[in-house]
Write an enzyme that holds these catalytic residues in place. Sequence first.
Site, PDB file in Angstrom:
ATOM      1  N   ASP A 171       2.607  55.876  74.671  1.00 18.87           N
ATOM      2  CA  ASP A 171       3.721  56.583  75.301  1.00 18.87           C
ATOM      3  C   ASP A 171       3.180  57.279  76.555  1.00 18.87           C
ATOM      4  O   ASP A 171       2.031  57.057  76.958  1.00 18.87           O
ATOM      5  CB  ASP A 171       4.428  57.522  74.299  1.00 18.87           C
ATOM      6  CG  ASP A 171       3.584  58.736  73.922  1.00 18.87           C
ATOM      7  OD1 ASP A 171       2.421  58.854  74.385  1.00 18.87           O
ATOM      8  OD2 ASP A 171       4.076  59.575  73.137  1.00 18.87           O
ATOM      9  N   HIS A 172       3.999  58.138  77.152  1.00 20.60           N
ATOM     10  CA  HIS A 172       3.597  58.794  78.405  1.00 20.60           C
ATOM     11  C   HIS A 172       2.352  59.653  78.231  1.00 20.60           C
ATOM     12  O   HIS A 172       1.558  59.800  79.158  1.00 20.60           O
ATOM     13  CB  HIS A 172       4.751  59.647  78.934  1.00 20.60           C
ATOM     14  CG  HIS A 172       5.306  60.588  77.908  1.00 20.60           C
ATOM     15  ND1 HIS A 172       6.096  60.144  76.861  1.00 20.60           N
ATOM     16  CD2 HIS A 172       5.161  61.918  77.723  1.00 20.60           C
ATOM     17  CE1 HIS A 172       6.416  61.187  76.107  1.00 20.60           C
ATOM     18  NE2 HIS A 172       5.853  62.266  76.595  1.00 20.60           N
ATOM     19  N   CYS A 191      -0.832  57.911  71.510  1.00 25.78           N
ATOM     20  CA  CYS A 191       0.180  58.901  71.879  1.00 25.78           C
ATOM     21  C   CYS A 191      -0.535  60.248  71.962  1.00 25.78           C
ATOM     22  O   CYS A 191      -1.765  60.285  72.008  1.00 25.78           O
ATOM     23  CB  CYS A 191       1.374  58.901  70.916  1.00 25.78           C
ATOM     24  SG  CYS A 191       1.034  59.406  69.227  1.00 25.78           S
ATOM     25  N   THR A 241      -0.913  62.870  69.822  1.00 24.50           N
ATOM     26  CA  THR A 241      -1.735  63.162  68.640  1.00 24.50           C
ATOM     27  C   THR A 241      -2.174  61.918  67.880  1.00 24.50           C
ATOM     28  O   THR A 241      -3.063  61.998  67.029  1.00 24.50           O
ATOM     29  CB  THR A 241      -0.938  64.013  67.648  1.00 24.50           C
ATOM     30  OG1 THR A 241       0.228  63.258  67.258  1.00 24.50           O
ATOM     31  CG2 THR A 241      -0.521  65.347  68.249  1.00 24.50           C
ATOM     32  N   GLY A 242      -1.506  60.814  68.111  1.00 24.86           N
ATOM     33  CA  GLY A 242      -1.714  59.602  67.310  1.00 24.86           C
ATOM     34  C   GLY A 242      -0.856  59.575  66.062  1.00 24.86           C
ATOM     35  O   GLY A 242      -0.739  58.534  65.407  1.00 24.86           O
ATOM     36  N   MET A 298       2.669  57.507  66.481  1.00 23.83           N
ATOM     37  CA  MET A 298       2.390  56.064  66.552  1.00 23.83           C
ATOM     38  C   MET A 298       1.957  55.529  65.183  1.00 23.83           C
ATOM     39  O   MET A 298       2.338  54.412  64.795  1.00 23.83           O
ATOM     40  CB  MET A 298       1.298  55.776  67.581  1.00 23.83           C
ATOM     41  CG  MET A 298       1.745  55.883  69.025  1.00 23.83           C
ATOM     42  SD  MET A 298       2.914  54.559  69.478  1.00 23.83           S
ATOM     43  CE  MET A 298       2.775  54.646  71.283  1.00 23.83           C
ATOM     44  N   HIS A 351     -13.492  48.922  55.156  1.00 24.26           N
ATOM     45  CA  HIS A 351     -12.845  49.128  53.855  1.00 24.26           C
ATOM     46  C   HIS A 351     -11.357  48.813  53.845  1.00 24.26           C
ATOM     47  O   HIS A 351     -10.830  48.376  52.818  1.00 24.26           O
ATOM     48  CB  HIS A 351     -13.031  50.587  53.410  1.00 24.26           C
ATOM     49  CG  HIS A 351     -14.432  50.913  53.014  1.00 24.26           C
ATOM     50  ND1 HIS A 351     -14.771  52.049  52.296  1.00 24.26           N
ATOM     51  CD2 HIS A 351     -15.616  50.272  53.237  1.00 24.26           C
ATOM     52  CE1 HIS A 351     -16.077  52.088  52.082  1.00 24.26           C
ATOM     53  NE2 HIS A 351     -16.619  51.024  52.664  1.00 24.26           N
ATOM     54  N   HIS A 393     -12.726  45.553  48.386  1.00 24.69           N
ATOM     55  CA  HIS A 393     -11.746  46.090  49.330  1.00 24.69           C
ATOM     56  C   HIS A 393     -10.583  45.121  49.558  1.00 24.69           C
ATOM     57  O   HIS A 393      -9.466  45.542  49.838  1.00 24.69           O
ATOM     58  CB  HIS A 393     -12.421  46.416  50.661  1.00 24.69           C
ATOM     59  CG  HIS A 393     -13.555  47.388  50.522  1.00 24.69           C
ATOM     60  ND1 HIS A 393     -13.368  48.667  50.060  1.00 24.69           N
ATOM     61  CD2 HIS A 393     -14.885  47.247  50.755  1.00 24.69           C
ATOM     62  CE1 HIS A 393     -14.538  49.298  50.025  1.00 24.69           C
ATOM     63  NE2 HIS A 393     -15.475  48.456  50.437  1.00 24.69           N
TER      64      HIS A 393
HETATM   65  C1  RB5 Z   1       4.999  63.312  73.172  1.00 23.77           C
HETATM   66  O1  RB5 Z   1       5.278  64.556  73.700  1.00 23.77           O
HETATM   67  C2  RB5 Z   1       4.352  63.457  71.801  1.00 23.77           C
HETATM   68  O2  RB5 Z   1       5.235  63.966  70.887  1.00 23.77           O
HETATM   69  C3  RB5 Z   1       3.809  62.116  71.351  1.00 23.77           C
HETATM   70  O3  RB5 Z   1       2.900  61.657  72.291  1.00 23.77           O
HETATM   71  C4  RB5 Z   1       3.057  62.080  70.027  1.00 23.77           C
HETATM   72  O4  RB5 Z   1       2.060  63.047  69.991  1.00 23.77           O
HETATM   73  C5  RB5 Z   1       3.887  62.070  68.826  1.00 23.77           C
HETATM   74  O5  RB5 Z   1       3.388  61.959  67.695  1.00 23.77           O
END
Ligand code: RB5
Length: 144
Positions: free
Chosen positions: A11-12, A68, A70-71, A74, A101, A136
């Site tokens: 994402d951005h 993204c 935090t990850g 996604m 694993h 595994h």
């Molecule tokens: C975008 O602001 C943020 O929410 C996204 O990148 C991500 O961290 C969501 O889990």
Amino acid sequence: MAAEVIAIASDHAGVETKEALKDDIAAAGLRVTDLGTNGPDSVDYPDFADALTEEIGAGRAERGILVCGTGIGMSIAANRKPFIRAALCHSATEARLAREHNNANVLVVGARSMGIETVRDCLKAFLETAFEGGRHQRRVDKMS
Ligand code: RB5
């Protein structure tokens, strides 16, 4: 044999990290499919997770990378698909174990929560590590 195709999307929040990782993937001799996003405009991470999982589901890419802030978003989005094993990793050790694993087929990283060198270490471990199989495999089969 043709080089493995690695799909990548963000994402951005993850655009700059995605661009850096694309260079690393190409330098490793693998092919990259960039599914966007490609600029700073705000987008919705599930749309890009869906694009990437569709690429893997259709067999156009073997593995994928999602970025993204935090990850977390996604990871949640990608793991809705039964054929996806997306691993949010914060260290090379986690990325290695996710391959050995869990046979993870998608690496997820957080551009805002991780330093770029740690992200690049995770990518390297993810790309270079094979699934161990054995006990595994039975566990992975239970999730498919
Ligand atoms: C975008 O602001 C943020 O929410 C996204 O990148 C991500 O961290 C969501 O889990």
